[in-house]
Scaffold this motif. Structure first.
Motif, PDB file in Angstrom:
ATOM      1  N   THR A   1       0.714  -1.234   0.120  1.00 25.74           N
ATOM      2  CA  THR A   1       0.098  -0.022   0.135  1.00 25.74           C
ATOM      3  C   THR A   1       0.885   1.324   0.021  1.00 25.74           C
ATOM      4  N   GLN A   2       0.303   2.458   0.008  1.00 29.90           N
ATOM      5  CA  GLN A   2       0.778   3.775  -0.178  1.00 29.90           C
ATOM      6  C   GLN A   2       1.658   3.901   1.216  1.00 29.90           C
TER       7      GLN A   2
ATOM      8  N   LEU B   1       3.266   5.064  -6.862  1.00 30.82           N
ATOM      9  CA  LEU B   1       3.564   5.141  -5.420  1.00 30.82           C
ATOM     10  C   LEU B   1       4.200   6.719  -5.220  1.00 30.82           C
TER      11      LEU B   1
ATOM     12  N   ASN C   1       1.692   9.195  -6.192  1.00 29.86           N
ATOM     13  CA  ASN C   1       0.829   9.557  -5.261  1.00 29.86           C
ATOM     14  C   ASN C   1       1.213  10.408  -3.959  1.00 29.86           C
ATOM     15  N   TYR C   2       2.371   9.865  -3.660  1.00 29.34           N
ATOM     16  CA  TYR C   2       3.233  10.483  -2.417  1.00 29.34           C
ATOM     17  C   TYR C   2       3.386  11.834  -2.688  1.00 29.34           C
TER      18      TYR C   2
ATOM     19  N   ASP D   1      -3.999   9.572  -5.935  1.00 22.94           N
ATOM     20  CA  ASP D   1      -4.721   8.323  -5.753  1.00 22.94           C
ATOM     21  C   ASP D   1      -4.958   7.416  -6.884  1.00 22.94           C
TER      22      ASP D   1
ATOM     23  N   ALA E   1      -2.263   1.442  -7.785  1.00 22.80           N
ATOM     24  CA  ALA E   1      -1.121   0.787  -7.822  1.00 22.80           C
ATOM     25  C   ALA E   1      -0.936  -0.524  -8.652  1.00 22.80           C
TER      26      ALA E   1
END
Length: 423
Positions: free
Chosen positions: A295-296, A346, A349-350, A355, A358
Motif C-alpha cells: 500500500t501507499q 506510489l 501518489n506521494y 490516488d 498501484a
C-alpha cells in the motif's frame, strides 16, 4: 485435358494443405506438452529450492554454480558442445534458406532452461520454450518430404503454440510469431498458425491451466492517462537498459576463454545479488505477486529496496545469460515492468496526492517494458491482458506499450534478438 490437369493440380494442392494443417496440429500438441511440462516442473522445483533457502540462506552460494556447471557438462558431452543462442537461432533458421533447427535443440533448451531457473538464474523459461517448440516445428517439416517447403510455417506454428501454452494466450502467441519472426500473410501460413495455436490452447486449457497471477482489476480512470504515457516513457528507458546490459555481459563473458572462470564469476555475482535481494531468484513471478499487497507508504524511503531491485534485475539477468544460462528477457521484462509500475504509482501518489491505482500500474508496466524489450507491442498487449485474465486495462496497456516501443526504438533500434544479426 486442361480441365483434368487443373483438377489434378487442385487436388494435390488441397492434399498438401491438409497435410500441412495435420502437421501443424501435431506440432501444436507436442509444443503444448513441452511448454506445459517444463512450466510445471520448473515452478515445482523453483518453489522447493526457494523454501530450502528460507531455511538456510547460505545455500545460494552453491545453487547457481551447480546449475551452470551441470549445463556446461550437458552442453559439452550431450548437446554437441554448441552454445544455445536463443531466439537468434530461430530467426537464423527462418531467414537463412537451408539452415534448420536440429532435433537436439528440443532437449537442450528444455533441460538447460529448467536448470537455469531452478538453480537461481535470474531469467525465465519462455525463450527456452520458444526455441524448443520452434525446433519441434522444424523437425516435423523434414520428416515428410514435401513439408520442407513449409518449414517456416511449421517453425512459427511451433513457437506460437509454445507461447500460447505458457501464458494461456493464443492471440499473443499469434502476434509473437507475426511481429518478431515473419510477416507472412498467405493462407497456408495463417491456417498453420491457427491450427497449432488452437490445439495447444485446448490441451493446455483442459489439462494444465493454472493462472499465473490472480490480479483483481476492476476499473481505471481517464484522468490517469498522462501518467500511463509517463510510465511508457520510463519503460522505454528501462527496456533499453535491459537490452544493453544483456549485450554487454554476453560480450564481456565471451572474452573469458576459460569456461570455469566464466561459471565461477557468474555464479558468485548472481549468488551475492540474490543473497541480499531474494526476489531476484529465478523468473521472479513470486516477487510480482508480493507487490500487489503493498500500500501507499508513509515515507518514500520504504521504496528504496524496490528501486535497487529495479536496477539490479537487468544486471542479474545479463550475468545469468552471459555466464551460460539458458533464457531470455521475457520474464525479466515482466518483473522489471511490475516494479517500475509500482514505484511510479506510489511516487506520484506521494508527491501529488493523485490516488492512482498501484495494481493497474503494475500490470501496465509489465506490458510496457516487455514491449520495449522485444519491440513487439501487440504481443505484449495481448499477453499481459491474458495474464490479467481480462481486458479492463486494454486502452492504458495499448498506450503505454506503444509509447515504450517508440521510445526504446528511438534510443536503440535493436533487441537482444536482432543486434548481432544486423550490426
Amino acid at each position: 485435358m486442361n480441365t483434368s490437369t487443373t483438377s489434378s493440380y487442385r487436388h494435390k494442392k488441397v492434399r498438401r494443405t491438409v497435410t500441412v494443417l495435420a502437421a501443424a496440429a501435431v506440432v501444436g500438441v507436442f509444443s503444448a506438452i513441452v511448454a506445459d511440462t517444463l512450466k510445471v516442473i520448473t515452478e515445482h522445483y523453483e518453489h522447493d529450492f526457494v523454501h530450502r533457502l528460507a531455511e538456510n540462506q547460505y545455500l545460494i552460494f552453491f545453487l547457481p554454480f551447480i546449475g551452470f556447471t551441470t549445463i556446461h557438462i550437458l552442453r559439452q558431452f550431450l548437446f554437441k558442445n554448441k552454445p544455445n543462442k536463443g531466439i537468434k537461432e530461430v530467426l537464423d533458421s527462418i531467414n537463412n534458406g537451408g539452415k534448420t533447427l536440429p532435433a537436439y535443440k528440443i532437449p537442450s533448451h528444455y533441460f538447460n532452461g529448467f536448470l537455469t531457473v531452478i538453480f537461481g538464474g535470474s531469467t525465465g523459461i519462455e525463450v527456452s520454450t520458444v526455441v524448443a517448440t520452434a525446433s519441434i516445428g522444424a523437425l516435423s517439416s523434414h520428416k515428410v518430404g514435401h513439408l520442407n517447403k513449409y518449414r517456416t510455417d511449421l517453425v512459427c506454428a511451433g513457437l506460437a503454440a509454445g507461447v500460447t501454452a505458457l501464458f494461456n494466450a493464443p492471440i499473443a502467441g499469434f502476434m509473437f510469431a507475426f511481429e518478431v519472426f515473419t510477416r507472412k500473410r498467405n493462407k497456408t501460413h495463417l491456417a498453420a498458425l491457427a491450427t497449432a495455436i488452437f490445439t495447444s490452447y485446448i490441451l493446455t486449457r483442459y489439462f494444465f491451466y493454472v493462472k499465473v497471477f490472480n490480479f483483481e482489476v476492476t476499473v481505471w480512470h481517464k484522468e490517469a492517462l498522462p501518467y500511463f504515457v509517463l510510465l511508457g516513457i520510463l519503460a522505454g528507458f528501462n527496456s533499453v537498459f535491459l537490452t544493453k546490459s544483456v549485450l554487454f555481459c554476453k560480450k564481456f563473458f565471451g572474452t573469458l576463454r576459460n569456461d570455469y572462470v566464466k561459471i565461477i564469476a557468474g555464479s558468485l555475482i548472481i549468488s551475492t545479488l540474490i543473497f541480499f535481494f531474494p526476489s531476484l531468484y529465478g523468473e521472479g513471478y513470486s516477487g510480482i505477486k508480493n507487490l500487489t499487497s503493498i500500500t501507499q507508504p508513509s515515507d518514500l524511503y520504504i521504496l528504496l529496496p524496490f528501486v535497487v531491485i529495479l536496477f539490479l534485475k537487468p544486471i542479474a539477468t545479463s550475468v545469468t545469460l552471459g555466464a551460460g544460462g539458458d533464457g531470455g528477457v521475457f520474464a525479466p521484462s515482466l518483473f522489471i515492468g511490475a516494479f517500475l509500475g509500482l514505484i511510479t504509482a506510489l511516487t506520484l501518489n506521494y508527491f501529488f496526492h493523485l490516488d492512482l491505482i498501484a495494481l493497474n500500474f503494475i500490470i501496465i508496466g509489465m506490458a510496457a517494458v516487455l514491449s520495449g524489450s522485444i519491440h513487439a507491442p501487440l504481443t505484449s498487449i495481448f499477453l499481459v491482458c491474458a495474464i490479467a485474465d481480462n481486458y479492463v486495462l486494454f486502452i492504458p496497456i495499448v498506450i503505454a506499450s506503444l509509447v515504450s516501443w517508440l521510445v526504446a526504438h528511438f534510443i536503440f533500434p535493436y533487441t537482444v534478438y536482432t543486434y548481432k544479426a544486423t550490426v
